[in-house]
Design an enzyme around this catalytic site. Sequence first.
Site, short mmCIF file in Angstrom:
data_model
loop_
_atom_site.label_atom_id
_atom_site.label_comp_id
_atom_site.label_asym_id
_atom_site.label_seq_id
_atom_site.Cartn_x
_atom_site.Cartn_y
_atom_site.Cartn_z
CD GLN A 46 -2.92 -0.94 2.37
OE1 GLN A 46 -2.93 -1.67 3.34
NE2 GLN A 46 -3.79 0.05 2.23
CG HIS A 47 0.36 3.37 2.41
ND1 HIS A 47 -0.96 3.71 2.58
CD2 HIS A 47 0.63 2.43 3.36
CE1 HIS A 47 -1.45 3.02 3.61
NE2 HIS A 47 -0.51 2.23 4.09
CG ASP A 104 0.07 -5.49 1.17
OD1 ASP A 104 -0.58 -4.62 1.80
OD2 ASP A 104 1.31 -5.62 1.28
#
Length: 472
Positions: A71-72, A238
Amino acid sequence: MPLVAGVDSSTQSCKVVIRDADTGELVRQGRATHPEGTEVHPDHWWNALQEAIAQAGGLDDVAAVSVAGQQHGMVCLDADGAVVRPALLWNDTRSAGAATELIKAAGGGDPIAGAGYWAGATGTVPVASLTLTKLHWLTQNEPENAAKVAAVCLPHDWLTWRLAGYGPDSGAEGLQALVTDRSDASGTGYYSTAAGQYLPAVISGSVGHLPVLPKVLGPLETAGKTPDGVLLAAGAGDNAAAALGAGARLGDVVMSLGTSGTVFAVSETPSADPSGLVAGFADATGHYLPLVCTLNATRVFDATAALLGVTLQEFNTLALSAASGSGGLTLVPYFDGERTPNLPDATGALHGITRANYTPENLARAAVEGVVCSLADGLAALQAQGVKARRIILVGGGAQSPAVQDVAVQLLGIDITVPQPGEYVADGAARQAAAALTGSFPDWPLNAVERPAAADTAQVLSRYRSYAGLYA
Ligand SMILES: Nc1ncnc2c1ncn2[C@@H]1O[C@H](COP(=O)(O)OP(=O)(O)O)[C@@H](O)[C@H]1O
Ligand SMILES: O=C(CO)[C@@H](O)[C@H](O)COP(=O)(O)O
């Protein structure tokens, strides 16, 4: 019996599973590594995906594919569709100052009021991991790159887009074709999880203009097809994919030990924790995913095994041969700084050393106990937000460690479910691919071992808390 593929493009590697859409049977799989570092050019993810797909026997006979990813990560594209600079990953802490600034600014200088604002607006108080703080850092430190940003997307969005046939020369039409899902959008810092919409003023406030943002697809919407006609599902962050892959339902808590340590619940309601410990994310099925994430999990095991000059298997054997409590050693595992609690500049510490207890066995066990204790604190933060954990499902590379399983049973105070070793993020993505084909998520069987909670007779957690509390 159509086949479906699921991808996990995680911090350390890319994994591909190919499953039978009807039965869930694992047919083939592949894996390729990602480079080290917290700043990575997305081309490395694309190359690793190609390698993992080839190792899994290709996609020629596959009907649908879905990509889950770390992520991110900040992937910035210019007006042509080319990557502006290497992506800053979720575990890159250079934007910690930007996070502090954003919080203070929202509260008119008062960080408590600012944290309350962000928790209400997005569900999450900004930390260095969020995409927004990375964009804020970019504008302040690389204004020439910020000016080039025509679109911002996340690792799983970018790989889905590349699989759909778009790339560095796709131009404006290509940027408009970017898609994401609500689980990953909810980790950007410029999306309201509760309202299910982007906050354009928030991102333009940090970038200086409004870039194109990927369209947020619903759980069963599709993202078109690859040039070879393989159906593309929406994909996911994820952790949301792990929840799906491990069969987590409302009331279940999942604990994942990979590069990151995460603990999260599938919930009917969005969370908004002004303390910043719990991030208010969404899941991949239409529910919510309040989540705590640490920066230090299995790499603490990798580093300790390297220090001791042993393999991971030997590391586990050492840890299992020490008594609970590691003879009085307590390891606070903030090796790479920490995100929860928010201590980006912290370092780790080993407490309680004597000549008698300073053994490889105790050190290995202290590493496992320290990481599990930090996640026990994460679990407590979730419970403080009203999460009622019925059971904990243990996943991620570190869940394969028998020492982790034993320590988790002792320290968490809740029954543990350990699914058989597998790639549960990629499996969650494969379930999304199956759902894209059939219109509903499949109910594939899952083999798991149930381990009832035991008692923390050596008071490991309270000793850990007294040392971790020294950082406050
Ligand atoms: N038996 C084991 N004992 C301890 N750690 C393990 C074991 N097997 C794998 N790991 C750890 O799992 C990590 C990889 O897990 P994974 O979930 O794939 O990470 P990520 O998703 O962050 O790339 C590695 O750091 C590795 O050390
Ligand atoms: O930042 C988070 C969640 O907020 C991490 O969980 C990343 O999503 C990376 O995951 P792994 O590669 O460690 O699985």
